[in-house]
Structure formats: C-alpha cells, structure tokens
Design an enzyme around this catalytic site. Structure first.
Site, short mmCIF file in Angstrom:
data_model
loop_
_atom_site.label_atom_id
_atom_site.label_comp_id
_atom_site.label_asym_id
_atom_site.label_seq_id
_atom_site.Cartn_x
_atom_site.Cartn_y
_atom_site.Cartn_z
N ARG A 66 0.82 -1.22 0.00
CA ARG A 66 0.00 0.00 0.00
C ARG A 66 0.85 1.27 0.00
O ARG A 66 0.61 2.21 -0.76
CB ARG A 66 -0.94 0.00 1.21
CG ARG A 66 -1.98 -1.11 1.21
CD ARG A 66 -2.87 -0.99 2.44
NE ARG A 66 -3.83 -2.09 2.55
CZ ARG A 66 -3.59 -3.22 3.19
NH1 ARG A 66 -2.42 -3.40 3.78
NH2 ARG A 66 -4.51 -4.17 3.26
N ILE A 67 1.87 1.31 0.87
CA ILE A 67 2.70 2.51 0.98
C ILE A 67 3.54 2.69 -0.27
O ILE A 67 3.63 3.80 -0.81
CB ILE A 67 3.56 2.44 2.24
CG1 ILE A 67 2.69 2.47 3.49
CG2 ILE A 67 4.56 3.61 2.27
CD1 ILE A 67 3.46 2.22 4.78
N ASP A 81 8.89 -6.70 -5.55
CA ASP A 81 8.17 -7.23 -4.39
C ASP A 81 8.15 -8.75 -4.53
O ASP A 81 8.06 -9.28 -5.66
CB ASP A 81 6.74 -6.68 -4.34
CG ASP A 81 6.10 -6.83 -2.97
OD1 ASP A 81 5.85 -5.81 -2.32
OD2 ASP A 81 5.84 -7.99 -2.56
N CYS A 137 9.61 -2.14 2.29
CA CYS A 137 9.32 -3.55 2.57
C CYS A 137 9.29 -3.81 4.07
O CYS A 137 9.89 -3.08 4.86
CB CYS A 137 10.35 -4.45 1.89
SG CYS A 137 12.05 -3.90 2.05
N ASN A 170 12.34 4.94 4.88
CA ASN A 170 11.52 5.22 6.06
C ASN A 170 10.64 4.01 6.37
O ASN A 170 9.51 4.13 6.79
CB ASN A 170 10.71 6.51 5.92
CG ASN A 170 9.75 6.53 4.75
OD1 ASN A 170 9.93 5.81 3.77
ND2 ASN A 170 8.72 7.35 4.83
N ARG A 210 12.30 0.35 7.76
CA ARG A 210 12.97 -0.17 8.94
C ARG A 210 14.48 0.03 8.79
O ARG A 210 15.05 -0.25 7.74
CB ARG A 210 12.66 -1.66 9.15
CG ARG A 210 11.24 -1.93 9.63
CD ARG A 210 11.03 -1.46 11.06
NE ARG A 210 9.68 -1.73 11.56
CZ ARG A 210 8.67 -0.88 11.52
NH1 ARG A 210 8.85 0.32 10.97
NH2 ARG A 210 7.50 -1.19 12.03
N ASP A 227 14.66 8.03 7.66
CA ASP A 227 13.84 8.34 8.83
C ASP A 227 13.96 7.26 9.89
O ASP A 227 13.35 7.37 10.95
CB ASP A 227 12.36 8.49 8.40
CG ASP A 227 11.47 8.95 9.54
OD1 ASP A 227 11.85 9.91 10.24
OD2 ASP A 227 10.40 8.35 9.74
N GLU A 262 17.37 2.56 17.64
CA GLU A 262 16.66 3.81 17.90
C GLU A 262 16.37 3.95 19.39
O GLU A 262 15.96 2.97 20.02
CB GLU A 262 15.35 3.85 17.10
CG GLU A 262 15.60 3.84 15.60
CD GLU A 262 14.34 3.74 14.76
OE1 GLU A 262 14.44 3.94 13.55
OE2 GLU A 262 13.27 3.46 15.33
N HIS A 306 12.44 9.09 13.00
CA HIS A 306 11.36 8.11 12.86
C HIS A 306 9.99 8.76 13.07
O HIS A 306 9.21 8.38 13.94
CB HIS A 306 11.55 6.97 13.86
CG HIS A 306 10.82 5.71 13.46
ND1 HIS A 306 11.29 4.45 13.75
CD2 HIS A 306 9.64 5.52 12.78
CE1 HIS A 306 10.45 3.54 13.29
NE2 HIS A 306 9.44 4.17 12.70
#
Length: 315
Positions: free
Chosen positions: A160-161, A180, A206, A233, A235, A259, A264, A283
């Site tokens: 979707r993103i 993908d 992903c 942005n 992982r 990001d 983190e 993030h």
C-alpha cells in the site's frame, strides 16, 4: 477488564484522547516503560488482561510472568518487538494496525526526496542568516538542484505505501519500477538487480524479515547507478549503515534520506551522522496527528472485536 498501555507518549503526547480505550475497561497508561528487556515491564502489566504497546518489548519471559494476559495490541504495524510465536503457543492473539500510515509515510518519503533535490531547509536558514541580502546576484544556490521529471524511482516493497509513493512519483513525471516478493498487476515489476541498476532513486518500503535484513549493503550498492539516491523510512535494519555511509562518503551514493536507523534512538557513534549528504529524521513518518488518531481508533476496534469473539488484524 484491565487494560495497560506501556508506552503511550509517542502515540498520544497530549493531543489525542484515550477515551475510546477507557470505554473498554479499567485503563492504566504509562508514558514510557522500557525499550529493552526489563522486569519493570511485567511489573507494570501485573494482572492486566489486555496489553497495549508500541516499542516496549514483550518477550517470552514477560508473557510467562503475566498469566492473565489475554490479548497483546500493538499501536503500530510492526510487531517484531513481541514474541508473537510464543504468544500464539500460549493462545494469546497479537493484533496490530496494518493500514493507518499509507498516506503519511508515502508523503514523508517524497518529502525526504524533495529535500535532497532542493535543500529547502538549508536555503531558508541561509536567507534568514542574511546571505541573500548580502548576495551580489539576484539568486544563489549552495547545492546542485535536481529535477525529478524523467528520472526513475525504484520502490522495493510495493504494498500500500509503496504504491502510494509510486502514484506521487508518477505525478511528478517519474518512471516507477517495483520489486516485491508478491507482485500483482499494480506496477512495472522487475527483478531486484534490474531495479538497482536502472533507478536514479531507490526507496525502501518492505517489511523487515530475516531474509531482507541488511538488504542494502556494499554488494547491492555496487549494483546501483553511480550518484543514486537512497530513501528509507521503512525499517533501519534493512540497510548496513557503515556500507551506506561509505558509499555516501565516496560519492557512489549522491545522497540518502533516512527516517529510521538500526538502533533507535540513534547512537552517537552511528556512521550516518558524519556521512556526506545524509538527511536523518527521528522516525516521524508515521506521526501526523491524523495517522495517530487512526491508530487509536483501529486499536480500540481491534480490542472490541476480540472481546466480541471475532478478533481482527491478528498477526
């Protein structure tokens, strides 16, 4: 029914309401508990039946120490901090929020790209510093400026993103390549090597898996165009940070917009902090109020569905 939120501050620093969850039972909210394994986690869960968290780890030991747990609800899409396999063995569903951030995360990825192309923040600061007023010419720029129309963006992870980012990129005149492991008819799919070789911009969207941890490393960077731009942005563990820093410093990569990082909050010795042309943000792709409101609402729906005997968004 007792509910506990272990790390609620990033979801709701005060601009949202917990009323939707309060309506479901006796709610206790902690701003922060621990982002590493700690006895405090089990202590704060206590006899709560529903555990709600974002980045506080829920380990096998914590699950075993809290026998009243009936449901673990993640205030996010990613659930790698939960030992969900052990939870499944114990009959405890783990639910997440899979679709809240499509618009905000894709928008932020493009924002990183546009900042790399135009250095808007830098030039605004320069103007406020008086550099334009003192300039002998009617305009100036301190970095090369990049036009995106006609260039190719390769999107790794075309869910979707990724598809939302692709639509924005196409609106700017870019060619969009997609890679993908589950392709469909939504884009121009190519194999990974082709995407790396042909893309002016490589963007990661992903999920993190054992197979793609460290996906962007010195070997895959070597397959990329010289002067390519990297965006991540998704992982932080998808990239080998030292390899990316080396590629930025050598010029193999022209720039990176990131990001997320491997650990983190970012560690002071992270090599990306001193790499050339590397934009780092803390993030926050997911964090617009609209996105966080959706997280709140969908989490309440997840819990309500579980209580009604029809659990949804089970990972």
């Amino acid at each position: 029914m007792k509910l506990v939120v272990l790390d609620g501050y990033t979801e709701n620093p005060g601009d949202l309401s917990w009323k939707g969850l309060e309506a479901l039972g006796e709610l206790t909210v902690y701003d922060r508990t621990s982002y590493t394994e700690s006895p405090l986690i089990a202590q704060r869960i206590g006899d709560a039946e529903i555990v709600i968290m974002n980045k506080t780890p829920i380990s096998r030991a914590t699950i075993d120490a809290c026998p009243n747990i009936r449901l673990i609800a993640v205030l996010a899409t990613g659930y790698n901090v939960v030992d969900y396999q052990h939870a499944r063995e114990k009959g405890i569903p783990v639910v997440n929020v899979p679709t809240y951030g499509t618009a905000s995360v894709s928008q932020f990825s493009i924002a990183l790209l546009l900042e790399i192309c135009h250095h808007i923040g830098h030039h605004s600061a320069s103007v406020h510093n008086g550099d334009w007023a003192a300039n002998p010419d009617w305009c100036y720029w301190d970095y090369p400026l990049i036009e995106l129309a006609g260039k190719t963006i390769g999107i790794i992870g075309f869910g979707r993103i990724g598809q939302a980012e692709g639509r924005i990129a196409k609106a700017m005149g870019m060619r969009v390549l997609a890679y993908d492991i589950y392709p469909n008819d939504s884009g121009e799919y190519v194999d990974l090597d082709t995407l790396l070789a042909q893309s002016d911009v490589v963007s990661l969207h992903c999920n993190l898996t054992p197979e793609n941890t460290g996906l962007i490393n010195k070997e895959t960077i070597a397959k990329m165009k010289g002067g390519a731009i990297l965006l991540n942005n998704a992982r932080g563990q998808l990239i080998v940070e030292q390899d990316v820093a080396d590629a930025l410093n050598s010029g193999k990569l022209a720039a990176a917009g990131l990001d997320v990082v491997y650990t983190e909050p970012i560690r002071p010795d992270n090599p990306l902090l001193t790499a050339k042309n590397c934009i780092l943000t803390p993030h926050i792709s997911w964090a617009p109020k609209e996105s966080r409101q959706r997280i709140m609402e969908i989490t309440a729906e997840n819990i309500r569905a579980f209580l009604n005997g029809t659990p949804q968004n089970v990972v």
